[in-house]
Design a protein around this motif. Structure first.
Motif, mmCIF file in Angstrom:
data_model
loop_
_atom_site.group_PDB
_atom_site.id
_atom_site.type_symbol
_atom_site.label_atom_id
_atom_site.label_comp_id
_atom_site.label_asym_id
_atom_site.label_seq_id
_atom_site.Cartn_x
_atom_site.Cartn_y
_atom_site.Cartn_z
ATOM 1 N N HIS A 230 0.822 -1.203 0.000
ATOM 2 C CA HIS A 230 0.000 0.000 0.000
ATOM 3 C C HIS A 230 0.859 1.257 0.000
ATOM 4 O O HIS A 230 0.586 2.228 -0.703
ATOM 5 C CB HIS A 230 -0.902 -0.030 1.241
ATOM 6 C CG HIS A 230 -2.069 0.894 1.135
ATOM 7 N ND1 HIS A 230 -2.075 2.136 1.704
ATOM 8 C CD2 HIS A 230 -3.269 0.752 0.515
ATOM 9 C CE1 HIS A 230 -3.238 2.728 1.451
ATOM 10 N NE2 HIS A 230 -3.985 1.912 0.721
ATOM 11 N N SER A 257 -4.698 -2.190 -3.938
ATOM 12 C CA SER A 257 -5.600 -1.339 -3.174
ATOM 13 C C SER A 257 -5.152 0.114 -3.253
ATOM 14 O O SER A 257 -5.965 1.027 -3.469
ATOM 15 C CB SER A 257 -5.620 -1.849 -1.720
ATOM 16 O OG SER A 257 -6.035 -0.844 -0.853
ATOM 17 N N GLY A 258 -3.850 0.335 -3.120
ATOM 18 C CA GLY A 258 -3.327 1.685 -3.196
ATOM 19 C C GLY A 258 -3.520 2.301 -4.574
ATOM 20 O O GLY A 258 -3.893 3.464 -4.707
ATOM 21 N N HIS A 260 -5.790 1.517 -6.720
ATOM 22 C CA HIS A 260 -7.228 1.740 -6.867
ATOM 23 C C HIS A 260 -7.612 3.091 -6.260
ATOM 24 O O HIS A 260 -8.357 3.872 -6.840
ATOM 25 C CB HIS A 260 -7.980 0.596 -6.176
ATOM 26 C CG HIS A 260 -9.453 0.649 -6.372
ATOM 27 N ND1 HIS A 260 -10.062 0.284 -7.559
ATOM 28 C CD2 HIS A 260 -10.451 1.028 -5.533
ATOM 29 C CE1 HIS A 260 -11.370 0.433 -7.438
ATOM 30 N NE2 HIS A 260 -11.626 0.879 -6.214
ATOM 31 N N GLU A 261 -7.051 3.373 -5.084
ATOM 32 C CA GLU A 261 -7.350 4.640 -4.408
ATOM 33 C C GLU A 261 -6.882 5.836 -5.232
ATOM 34 O O GLU A 261 -7.461 6.917 -5.128
ATOM 35 C CB GLU A 261 -6.665 4.682 -3.035
ATOM 36 C CG GLU A 261 -7.333 3.778 -2.015
ATOM 37 C CD GLU A 261 -6.499 3.631 -0.750
ATOM 38 O OE1 GLU A 261 -5.536 4.404 -0.574
ATOM 39 O OE2 GLU A 261 -6.800 2.728 0.054
ATOM 40 N N ARG A 262 -5.837 5.636 -6.015
ATOM 41 C CA ARG A 262 -5.349 6.727 -6.855
ATOM 42 C C ARG A 262 -6.120 6.825 -8.168
ATOM 43 O O ARG A 262 -5.758 7.594 -9.055
ATOM 44 C CB ARG A 262 -3.867 6.499 -7.191
ATOM 45 C CG ARG A 262 -2.944 6.539 -6.009
ATOM 46 C CD ARG A 262 -2.845 7.943 -5.440
ATOM 47 N NE ARG A 262 -2.016 7.937 -4.243
ATOM 48 C CZ ARG A 262 -0.702 8.045 -4.267
ATOM 49 N NH1 ARG A 262 -0.081 8.201 -5.410
ATOM 50 N NH2 ARG A 262 -0.006 8.022 -3.154
ATOM 51 N N ARG B 282 -10.776 -5.564 4.626
ATOM 52 C CA ARG B 282 -10.621 -4.168 4.229
ATOM 53 C C ARG B 282 -9.997 -4.035 2.847
ATOM 54 O O ARG B 282 -9.909 -2.947 2.299
ATOM 55 C CB ARG B 282 -9.799 -3.413 5.257
ATOM 56 C CG ARG B 282 -8.327 -3.830 5.300
ATOM 57 C CD ARG B 282 -7.570 -2.966 6.290
ATOM 58 N NE ARG B 282 -8.088 -3.170 7.633
ATOM 59 C CZ ARG B 282 -8.273 -2.183 8.506
ATOM 60 N NH1 ARG B 282 -8.028 -0.942 8.145
ATOM 61 N NH2 ARG B 282 -8.718 -2.432 9.707
ATOM 62 N N TYR B 283 -9.519 -5.136 2.314
ATOM 63 C CA TYR B 283 -8.836 -5.064 1.012
ATOM 64 C C TYR B 283 -9.645 -5.645 -0.138
ATOM 65 O O TYR B 283 -9.156 -5.761 -1.246
ATOM 66 C CB TYR B 283 -7.481 -5.771 1.096
ATOM 67 C CG TYR B 283 -6.549 -5.083 2.039
ATOM 68 C CD1 TYR B 283 -5.859 -3.933 1.652
ATOM 69 C CD2 TYR B 283 -6.376 -5.557 3.334
ATOM 70 C CE1 TYR B 283 -5.013 -3.284 2.532
ATOM 71 C CE2 TYR B 283 -5.525 -4.907 4.222
ATOM 72 C CZ TYR B 283 -4.848 -3.772 3.808
ATOM 73 O OH TYR B 283 -4.024 -3.128 4.683
ATOM 74 N N THR B 285 -12.665 -5.572 -2.945
ATOM 75 C CA THR B 285 -13.199 -4.484 -3.747
ATOM 76 C C THR B 285 -14.662 -4.781 -4.013
ATOM 77 O O THR B 285 -14.951 -5.772 -4.665
ATOM 78 C CB THR B 285 -12.469 -4.368 -5.099
ATOM 79 O OG1 THR B 285 -11.079 -4.588 -4.886
ATOM 80 C CG2 THR B 285 -12.681 -3.020 -5.710
ATOM 81 N N ARG B 329 -17.910 -0.061 5.528
ATOM 82 C CA ARG B 329 -16.972 0.215 4.445
ATOM 83 C C ARG B 329 -17.773 0.398 3.165
ATOM 84 O O ARG B 329 -18.901 0.889 3.214
ATOM 85 C CB ARG B 329 -15.944 -0.925 4.338
ATOM 86 C CG ARG B 329 -15.125 -1.096 5.622
ATOM 87 C CD ARG B 329 -13.764 -1.709 5.359
ATOM 88 N NE ARG B 329 -13.009 -1.865 6.603
ATOM 89 C CZ ARG B 329 -12.936 -2.996 7.305
ATOM 90 N NH1 ARG B 329 -13.553 -4.097 6.876
ATOM 91 N NH2 ARG B 329 -12.237 -3.052 8.425
#
Lengths: 344, 344
Positions: A230, A257-258, A260-262, B282-283, B285, B329
């Motif tokens: 992440h 996941s990281g 995706h957040e971007r 938490r990971y 999607t 979430r």
DNA sequence: GAGAACTGAGAAAACGCTTTCTCGCATGGC
DNA sequence: GCCATGCGAGAAAGCGTTTTCTCAGTTCTC
């Protein structure tokens, strides 16, 4: 009314008294020794059943010199890989009547040898997973740990089977897959610095680079968990790579996941691969392309090797090497700017 | 040159001979008994060090009547929940110098009591996770297992702490959350039929239905793993529900994966919730809304309770109840056809 | 200076079992 | 009818510790 010995628990002596025989005879009956008169045997069994007598394993262990228990030393019980090894080991050992004692070193590698020695003395054999231990330290303690099976480490000492996954070949396969998809700029998100399996991957990548001088491979520092991945987003983007080889599935998931957040798309913008094929890998979104290791089976094999050692059998296969299988899923796709033929 | 006893391993006798004292004195020194002359003690320590003597734990166990080991019985080592309990237990116990022996029943509940008894005899105490065991069977074996700590089960027997997660309240909180989002048709994807924790959830849902007569709650058969969720897609869609409470996170992840394959959007089309808050939750999607249970901490608490029992301390808190915390979430969102105020 | 009190270490018992050793008793052969 | 044979079970010796018991040697007290 069950009479009890001083200790408060029912012992062989209680059964002997109740059946009117000696301890020795009770022991013989309990162990299926047929030199006992059937009538007496029946009387003993009846007495044992009535008192719900169960032999004390500690006493037995002392007399027999075996505990029917094996130990496993793992650096981190939170890591799915070690969980899987443990599972396979435990199941296989259970089928032969052995239990497993776990020793979690919590990544404190300075404790590992003490822990291993400790565990070994309580057990009939040991499975050692110690990726961070130095070679010197390993060589030093190995002789005192026999019967011993090593996971992902090798030793010069004889009679110590090693079960090792060929991570070097694995990363080469994955890198090859990415290149086939048209990626020319790759990045390797490394594992813990002094990890044996990380070294194997690095060696594999060196070989890959030598064979593919046209491909650019950036090395990035990393670790072995979600957070590592992440937090590596910036470094990954800065590298300009379009195909990322994460140290393992956990790191890959953290990275996805990281990304995706971007707002980046995997595999549209960047392809991501993991390693291990942990159970969750197929359920990520997108499903993770990874190097599948039959890890539970490895745990099972560890038991078979250890069993052979404990039984002092001829061990024709002193250890073995596992080839990861490239498992292509949805997290890898054609490079954005393909430079050669791309499938799909 | 280290001389060895007949057994081949170095024992207390070897040290005694080398130091020119009796076994008793060696034992006293090794155990820090100060009634030994400092000079002699030093001589003994030197001899022990030179021979690399380490006391045999089996002999000690027999003499001391304790093994410094505890056992844990789990129905399935592949389940993240039990892995987490094991992890917490192992770490907490290790801090007090105890090791843990694992007994995996592989969901064969008929074996559970034998396994538990077996494990107990080798250890100083036991943590029992036996969700499928019948109450009758549980009551029968519990007395012989003391010191014992139960996880997610209770017993009438005194002196047996129970650590139970309030799944009943948990599902009510989750259901309430879905209703707040405007969902009026819910479905519960149940767990294994005779599981204690599933029963608790069912009771909670009954209470919920009583308090919310306007909400429709469909009960669907299920299980406890990925595949259960994946295979339940048809049944879920057939139910017409827009808010799904899966038995646990694994089932929820399987379900989301299945829904994704059908081209459905979570939470756009259907909201999905899990339970447990396993590390992977938490990971996913989208990230999974779930009932978070401090499960590692529960394992840790299990040790503290067990330790109190082993030490025969006054146990002021005989067991405890854990309240799941609703972790909202991205897998839950407003119902498609909101009938009341909707946030966001 | 003799008896009491104390110190410290060896002898031995205990922990609960297995297994070897031993011996009584019954059987068989002559 | 007597000795060799063998069978089956008790006695006892481990297994490797800890701990109680015991006692020799020393110090202390009056």
């Amino acid at each position: 009314m069950a009479r009890k010995s001083a200790s408060g628990r029912i012992g062989i002596a209680d059964v002997a008294v109740k059946a009117g025989v000696s301890h020795a005879t009770v022991s013989r009956v309990m162990n299926g020794n047929f030199t006992v008169d059937p009538d007496i045997a029946a009387r003993v069994r009846a007495a044992a059943a009535e008192l719900k007598y169960q032999p004390n394993p500690v006493g037995r262990s002392l007399a027999l010199g075996k505990t029917d228990t094996i130990g496993i030393v793992v650096p981190d019980l939170a890591n799915p890989t070690f969980q899987a090894i443990l599972r396979g080991l435990s199941r296989a050992a259970a089928q032969d009547g052995y239990r497993v004692l776990i020793a979690d070193s919590f990544e404190v590698s300075s404790e590992e040898s003490i822990l291993a020695a400790e565990a070994r003395r309580r057990c009939d054999g040991l499975v050692l997973c110690a990726p961070r231990m130095t070679d010197a330290e390993l060589e030093e303690i190995v002789p005192s740990l026999h019967p011993l099976v090593l996971i992902n480490r090798t030793t010069a000492a004889p009679g110590v089977p090693s079960l090792v996954v060929d991570y070097g070949q694995g990363v080469q396969d994955i890198a090859g897959h990415l290149v086939d998809l048209g990626h020319t700029r790759l990045a390797f998100l490394a594992g813990p610095p002094h990890s044996a399996s990380n070294d194997m991957r690095l060696k594999g990548l060196e070989a890959f680079k030598a064979a593919h001088p046209d491909v650019d491979v950036t090395m990035l520092e990393g670790g072995s968990d979600f957070d590592t991945g992440h937090e590596a987003v910036d470094a990954v983007l800065a590298s300009g790579a379009t195909g990322i080889l994460a140290f393992n599935d956990l790191v890959a998931m953290g990275l996805m996941s990281g990304l995706h957040e971007r707002g980046l798309d995997v595999p549209g913008d960047i392809s991501v691969t993991g390693f291990d094929d942990i159970p969750f890998a197929r359920y990520t979104t997108p499903a993770l392309t990874t190097g599948a290791v039959p890890i539970t089976e490895l745990g099972e094999q560890a038991w078979h090797q250890l069993r052979a050692l404990i039984r002092k059998e001829e061990n024709d296969a002193p250890g073995s090497r596992y080839q990861p299988r490239l498992e292509v899923r949805a997290s890898t796709g054609p490079a954005k700017a393909p430079r050669s033929t791309v499938h799909g």
